[in-house]
Design a protein around this motif. Sequence first.
Motif, PDB file in Angstrom:
ATOM      1  N   VAL A 122     -63.275  53.813 -47.265  1.00  0.00           N
ATOM      2  CA  VAL A 122     -62.456  54.986 -47.326  1.00  0.00           C
ATOM      3  C   VAL A 122     -61.303  54.822 -48.030  1.00  0.00           C
ATOM      4  O   VAL A 122     -60.429  53.988 -47.333  1.00  0.00           O
ATOM      5  N   ALA A 147     -69.596  63.535 -52.298  1.00  0.00           N
ATOM      6  CA  ALA A 147     -69.083  62.915 -53.510  1.00  0.00           C
ATOM      7  C   ALA A 147     -69.884  63.198 -54.507  1.00  0.00           C
ATOM      8  O   ALA A 147     -69.086  63.475 -55.645  1.00  0.00           O
ATOM      9  N   LYS A 164     -76.708  58.407 -52.264  1.00  0.00           N
ATOM     10  CA  LYS A 164     -75.758  58.867 -51.028  1.00  0.00           C
ATOM     11  C   LYS A 164     -75.874  57.603 -50.014  1.00  0.00           C
ATOM     12  O   LYS A 164     -74.582  57.137 -49.427  1.00  0.00           O
ATOM     13  N   THR A 187     -60.211  52.422 -44.338  1.00  0.00           N
ATOM     14  CA  THR A 187     -61.588  52.012 -43.725  1.00  0.00           C
ATOM     15  C   THR A 187     -61.230  51.323 -42.242  1.00  0.00           C
ATOM     16  O   THR A 187     -61.735  51.812 -41.149  1.00  0.00           O
ATOM     17  N   PRO A 242     -64.814  58.133 -50.863  1.00  0.00           N
ATOM     18  CA  PRO A 242     -65.529  56.886 -50.857  1.00  0.00           C
ATOM     19  C   PRO A 242     -65.239  55.676 -51.727  1.00  0.00           C
ATOM     20  O   PRO A 242     -65.538  54.668 -51.603  1.00  0.00           O
ATOM     21  N   SER A 243     -64.357  56.227 -52.829  1.00  0.00           N
ATOM     22  CA  SER A 243     -63.849  54.948 -53.623  1.00  0.00           C
ATOM     23  C   SER A 243     -62.661  55.559 -54.433  1.00  0.00           C
ATOM     24  O   SER A 243     -62.282  56.546 -54.147  1.00  0.00           O
ATOM     25  N   PRO A 257     -68.615  60.793 -47.999  1.00  0.00           N
ATOM     26  CA  PRO A 257     -69.270  60.317 -48.865  1.00  0.00           C
ATOM     27  C   PRO A 257     -70.704  60.961 -49.442  1.00  0.00           C
ATOM     28  O   PRO A 257     -71.227  60.942 -50.587  1.00  0.00           O
ATOM     29  N   ASP A 258     -71.258  61.839 -48.511  1.00  0.00           N
ATOM     30  CA  ASP A 258     -72.252  62.406 -48.913  1.00  0.00           C
ATOM     31  C   ASP A 258     -72.113  63.640 -49.728  1.00  0.00           C
ATOM     32  O   ASP A 258     -73.286  64.478 -50.264  1.00  0.00           O
ATOM     33  N   LEU A 282     -73.164  55.111 -51.507  1.00  0.00           N
ATOM     34  CA  LEU A 282     -71.748  55.734 -51.276  1.00  0.00           C
ATOM     35  C   LEU A 282     -71.221  55.453 -49.702  1.00  0.00           C
ATOM     36  O   LEU A 282     -70.071  55.266 -49.524  1.00  0.00           O
ATOM     37  N   GLN A 283     -72.139  55.801 -48.814  1.00  0.00           N
ATOM     38  CA  GLN A 283     -72.059  55.618 -47.452  1.00  0.00           C
ATOM     39  C   GLN A 283     -71.598  54.217 -47.104  1.00  0.00           C
ATOM     40  O   GLN A 283     -70.734  54.190 -46.133  1.00  0.00           O
ATOM     41  N   HIS A 314     -69.511  52.228 -48.779  1.00  0.00           N
ATOM     42  CA  HIS A 314     -68.502  52.025 -49.226  1.00  0.00           C
ATOM     43  C   HIS A 314     -67.137  52.424 -48.414  1.00  0.00           C
ATOM     44  O   HIS A 314     -67.265  53.190 -47.488  1.00  0.00           O
TER      45      HIS A 314
END
Length: 203
Positions: free
Chosen positions: A12, A113, A4, A54, A89-90, A110-111, A7-8, A10
């Motif tokens: 948007v 994904a 998590k 982003t 997030p990716s 992100p949390d 991912l956070q 990374h």
Amino acid sequence: MSLKTWLQRHAVVAHVRCADRLPEETYRQVLEELADLSPVVQALPPTAALVDLTGAIRYHGTTAHRLGEVLRVRTISRLGVDVRVGIGPSTTVAATAQIPLPSGVLTIAPDQAADWLDQLPVHALYGIGPRQAATLRDYGIHSVGLLTDPRPVVPPHPCPPPPRCAAPSTGMPWLVPPSAPPSSTWSSVSAYACAAADRPPAP
């Protein structure tokens, strides 16, 4: 580092897709609409594009989901073209998010994904074709969660004994080792195990 947290940190990303057989000039106009939202746009001809949101989120002072909705309103009202937008997030998460949409915007935080990807069937992951999905299912990999799990997959049933064939010169039986999965399949599995779901490498 946890998944998590990884991912956070990374970007948007939005994956935007128009209807098939879109005229080239209209596609160019859609790209111009994207450029009004973010200066970082990558065209994926003939009907798709990637957008880095982003910096746009900070510049416009709003959320990524709201930017996706604004884009749809603009393309419909100005060009008569509806789009489907996946945001995540990716690149892989965003592209996978837009696949099931007839139209509209789907945003994966992100949390969320990792959990969202884990429950998807393998064929729903962007970049996995029908033949590759069938091969993965043959080896017991039915979900993206299993695909990204670094632990080996244990077959649900014991493997059958290897077949025998006669040696051409002596007639004595040879054990024929079971055929291994195609190297292309396992190289893809290896790549997707960390990269496709954008997981950090296993420690």
